[in-house]
Design an enzyme around this catalytic site. Structure first.
Site, PDB file in Angstrom:
ATOM      1  N   SER A   1     -17.299  -5.992  -4.927  1.00 36.74           N
ATOM      2  CA  SER A   1     -18.652  -6.510  -5.133  1.00 36.74           C
ATOM      3  C   SER A   1     -19.465  -6.499  -3.836  1.00 36.74           C
ATOM      4  O   SER A   1     -20.683  -6.617  -3.868  1.00 36.74           O
ATOM      5  CB  SER A   1     -18.597  -7.924  -5.708  1.00 36.74           C
TER       6      SER A   1
ATOM      7  N   ALA B   1     -20.045  -0.373  -5.575  1.00 36.12           N
ATOM      8  CA  ALA B   1     -20.283  -1.781  -5.246  1.00 36.12           C
ATOM      9  C   ALA B   1     -20.629  -2.498  -6.542  1.00 36.12           C
ATOM     10  O   ALA B   1     -21.774  -2.453  -7.005  1.00 36.12           O
ATOM     11  CB  ALA B   1     -21.413  -1.903  -4.231  1.00 36.12           C
TER      12      ALA B   1
ATOM     13  N   ARG C   1       0.838  -1.206   0.000  1.00 39.50           N
ATOM     14  CA  ARG C   1       0.000   0.000   0.000  1.00 39.50           C
ATOM     15  C   ARG C   1       0.869   1.250   0.000  1.00 39.50           C
ATOM     16  O   ARG C   1       0.572   2.238  -0.679  1.00 39.50           O
ATOM     17  CB  ARG C   1      -0.894   0.004   1.246  1.00 39.50           C
TER      18      ARG C   1
ATOM     19  N   CYS D   1      -3.012 -13.946  -4.069  1.00 41.53           N
ATOM     20  CA  CYS D   1      -2.789 -14.428  -2.702  1.00 41.53           C
ATOM     21  C   CYS D   1      -3.103 -15.916  -2.597  1.00 41.53           C
ATOM     22  O   CYS D   1      -3.311 -16.433  -1.509  1.00 41.53           O
ATOM     23  CB  CYS D   1      -3.604 -13.610  -1.698  1.00 41.53           C
TER      24      CYS D   1
ATOM     25  N   PHE E   1     -11.151  -4.639  -6.295  1.00 41.60           N
ATOM     26  CA  PHE E   1     -11.182  -5.581  -5.166  1.00 41.60           C
ATOM     27  C   PHE E   1     -10.652  -4.871  -3.907  1.00 41.60           C
ATOM     28  O   PHE E   1      -9.778  -5.366  -3.209  1.00 41.60           O
ATOM     29  CB  PHE E   1     -10.337  -6.841  -5.430  1.00 41.60           C
TER      30      PHE E   1
HETATM   31  N1  SAH Z   1      -7.240  -5.127  -1.427  1.00 42.45           N
HETATM   32  C1  SAH Z   1      -7.920  -5.412  -0.184  1.00 42.45           C
HETATM   33  C2  SAH Z   1      -8.159  -6.893   0.041  1.00 42.45           C
HETATM   34  C3  SAH Z   1      -8.945  -7.567  -1.062  1.00 42.45           C
HETATM   35  S1  SAH Z   1      -9.748  -9.036  -0.599  1.00 42.45           S
HETATM   36  C4  SAH Z   1      -7.177  -4.780   0.972  1.00 42.45           C
HETATM   37  O1  SAH Z   1      -6.081  -4.235   0.767  1.00 42.45           O
HETATM   38  O2  SAH Z   1      -7.679  -4.826   2.094  1.00 42.45           O
HETATM   39  C5  SAH Z   1     -10.706  -9.389  -1.998  1.00 42.45           C
HETATM   40  C6  SAH Z   1     -11.960  -8.540  -2.145  1.00 42.45           C
HETATM   41  O3  SAH Z   1     -12.528  -8.871  -3.416  1.00 42.45           O
HETATM   42  C7  SAH Z   1     -13.072  -8.825  -1.135  1.00 42.45           C
HETATM   43  O4  SAH Z   1     -13.365  -7.649  -0.452  1.00 42.45           O
HETATM   44  C8  SAH Z   1     -14.276  -9.293  -1.969  1.00 42.45           C
HETATM   45  O5  SAH Z   1     -15.494  -8.744  -1.510  1.00 42.45           O
HETATM   46  C9  SAH Z   1     -13.940  -8.757  -3.337  1.00 42.45           C
HETATM   47  N2  SAH Z   1     -14.484  -9.490  -4.482  1.00 42.45           N
HETATM   48  C10 SAH Z   1     -14.631 -10.819  -4.638  1.00 42.45           C
HETATM   49  N3  SAH Z   1     -15.111 -11.118  -5.872  1.00 42.45           N
HETATM   50  C11 SAH Z   1     -15.279  -9.941  -6.523  1.00 42.45           C
HETATM   51  C12 SAH Z   1     -15.709  -9.580  -7.838  1.00 42.45           C
HETATM   52  N4  SAH Z   1     -16.091 -10.499  -8.733  1.00 42.45           N
HETATM   53  N5  SAH Z   1     -15.734  -8.282  -8.170  1.00 42.45           N
HETATM   54  C13 SAH Z   1     -15.349  -7.328  -7.268  1.00 42.45           C
HETATM   55  N6  SAH Z   1     -14.928  -7.613  -6.023  1.00 42.45           N
HETATM   56  C14 SAH Z   1     -14.887  -8.896  -5.652  1.00 42.45           C
END
Ligand code: SAH
Length: 395
Positions: free
Chosen positions: A253, A279, A214, A339, A230
């Site tokens: 999402s 969202a 970050r 991950c 995400f």
């Molecule tokens: N980057 C974040 C962690 C991401 S975890 C951080 O630094 O804290 C992955 C995230 O992807 C979750 O919040 C989940 O809700 C989201 N996610 C899962 N499938 C998705 C999709 N198809 N489109 C958008 N978001 C999605």
């Protein structure tokens, strides 16, 4: 140490233990002398009756998780020592008593010689996540050791193992408070403020492993239009704003995650109109997107939880990254992560390479990213290196 159950390995199956790999697979076992109770401490021997290791037995593909390569008793002093060692590493890393950051991983399973145990620290709160019955059986001693190691730097302990402990009969008390009862709180990461709910949030409440990545996003954000895909609770977005981005758009999402992201933007940058959150599904967002971004972050959830879905996962990374390569502005910077433990660094890089080629975009790797040092990886257990990232400049 008489009469402990002995797990004897087949001939030739002792090599990985001799190289300190902490797992014994069920297929390597020749016989088990003594009761094989779930979570029990057992001793592992080679085919010639030479002692190799002590560990927690569990029925399943990984039959023994090693906690010592010397004969041990897992009494209170044993756990005190292990947990104190883990704490002192974090102190050495400058994470304990740090005025800018009070969130870190205190115990990282195999990386701290404690397979099956995760402990995350949120400014006075320890959140435990157990992945093995052996650790669950030692919960009381571990809790005591946490209190002893942290002293007055610990006021709350929450066990959050409901979803991570395997379903086995007789295993109760998987989640709940073991000290105090605070369910959420505000934490600091590199001076930025985040609300964490360790009872209801994803994982133990926050993605601690992205702290340093970050920071790097912050450094690249100056004057850029940032898309945080995400985003979960908006960690990368906040650093982007702090780094001087022209605008930051967060996509996830989950509506709940987006609400929290908006909260965090308001908490750190009140009234700042540069941030917007959506969202929406990532692929749909890419399809309908109107803005042109020159910094994109892709941090999707683990696509491959197991080796047998690896190919699908690699396809998933390819498709997703291809969308980003197609969308990103010339000269843009792409941060892309995986991950999934089952996806190797090499395989991930290959997926991204195919994605760039398909999108007909030239890309150069500027950084290869990983997890921060409070998520240490045993050199003997590289499976522990689950977080992989690439930062690329896209022509
Ligand atoms: N980057 C974040 C962690 C991401 S975890 C951080 O630094 O804290 C992955 C995230 O992807 C979750 O919040 C989940 O809700 C989201 N996610 C899962 N499938 C998705 C999709 N198809 N489109 C958008 N978001 C999605």
């Amino acid at each position: 140490m008489a009469e402990r159950t002995r797990v004897v390995l087949k001939s030739g199956k002792d090599q990985s233990l001799r190289r300190f790999h902490p797992w014994v697979f069920s297929g390597a076992i020749k016989k088990i002398d003594g009761p094989s109770r779930e979570g029990e401490l057992v001793d592992v021997y080679d085919n010639q009756n030479e002692f190799l290791a002590s560990g927690h037995y569990q029925q399943g593909s990984i039959a023994v998780r090693v906690i010592s390569f010397k004969p041990v008793e897992t009494d209170q002093p044993f756990w005190d020592q292990k947990i104190a060692n883990a704490w002192s590493l974090r102190a050495k890393l400058g994470l304990v008593a740090n005025p800018q950051t009070n969130v870190f991983r205190w115990v990282n399973a195999e990386g701290d010689g404690m397979p099956g145990l995760i402990v995350d620290y949120y400014g006075g709160v320890a959140v435990i996540q157990m992945h093995s019955i052996g650790m669950h059986r030692n919960l009381d001693a571990i809790v005591e050791s946490l209190k002893r190691a942290a002293g007055d730097r610990l006021h709350t302990i929450y066990n959050r193992s409901e979803s991570t402990l395997p379903d086995k009969p007789g295993i109760t008390g998987k989640s709940g408070f073991l000290l105090g009862n605070r369910e959420r709180g505000e934490v600091l990461e590199n001076g930025y403020r985040f609300n964490v709910n360790w009872v209801e949030g994803q994982k133990t409440g926050f993605f601690i492993d992205q702290r340093e990545n970050r920071k790097l996003v912050g450094e690249y954000s100056t004057g850029r239009k940032v898309l945080n895909m995400f985003g979960y609770t908006g960690g990368f977005s906040i650093y982007g704003m702090g780094g001087g981005a022209d605008l930051v758009h967060s996509v996830d999402s989950s509506g709940k995650a987006i609400d929290l992201t908006r909260k965090h933007a308001e908490l750190n940058f009140p009234g700042d109109a540069r941030h917007e959150a959506f969202a929406e599904d990532a692929f749909r967002y890419f399809k309908n997107m109107k803005e042109s971004y020159d910094l994109i972050i892709l941090d999707p959830p683990a696509f491959a939880k197991h080796q047998n879905v690896l190919n699908n996962a690699l396809q998933g990374y390819k498709r997703l990254n291809q969308r980003a390569f197609e969308a990103i502005a010339p000269g843009g910077i792409l941060f892309t992560f995986s991950c999934s433990q089952a996806v190797s660094r090499e395989n991930f890089r290959k997926s991204v390479f195919v994605a760039a080629a398909n999108a007909r975009r030239k890309a150069r790797i500027l950084h290869q990213l990983s997890q921060p040092p409070d998520h240490p990886v045993s050199i003997f257990h590289l499976e522990g290196e689950y977080l992989k990232g690439l930062v690329m400049e896209v022509e």
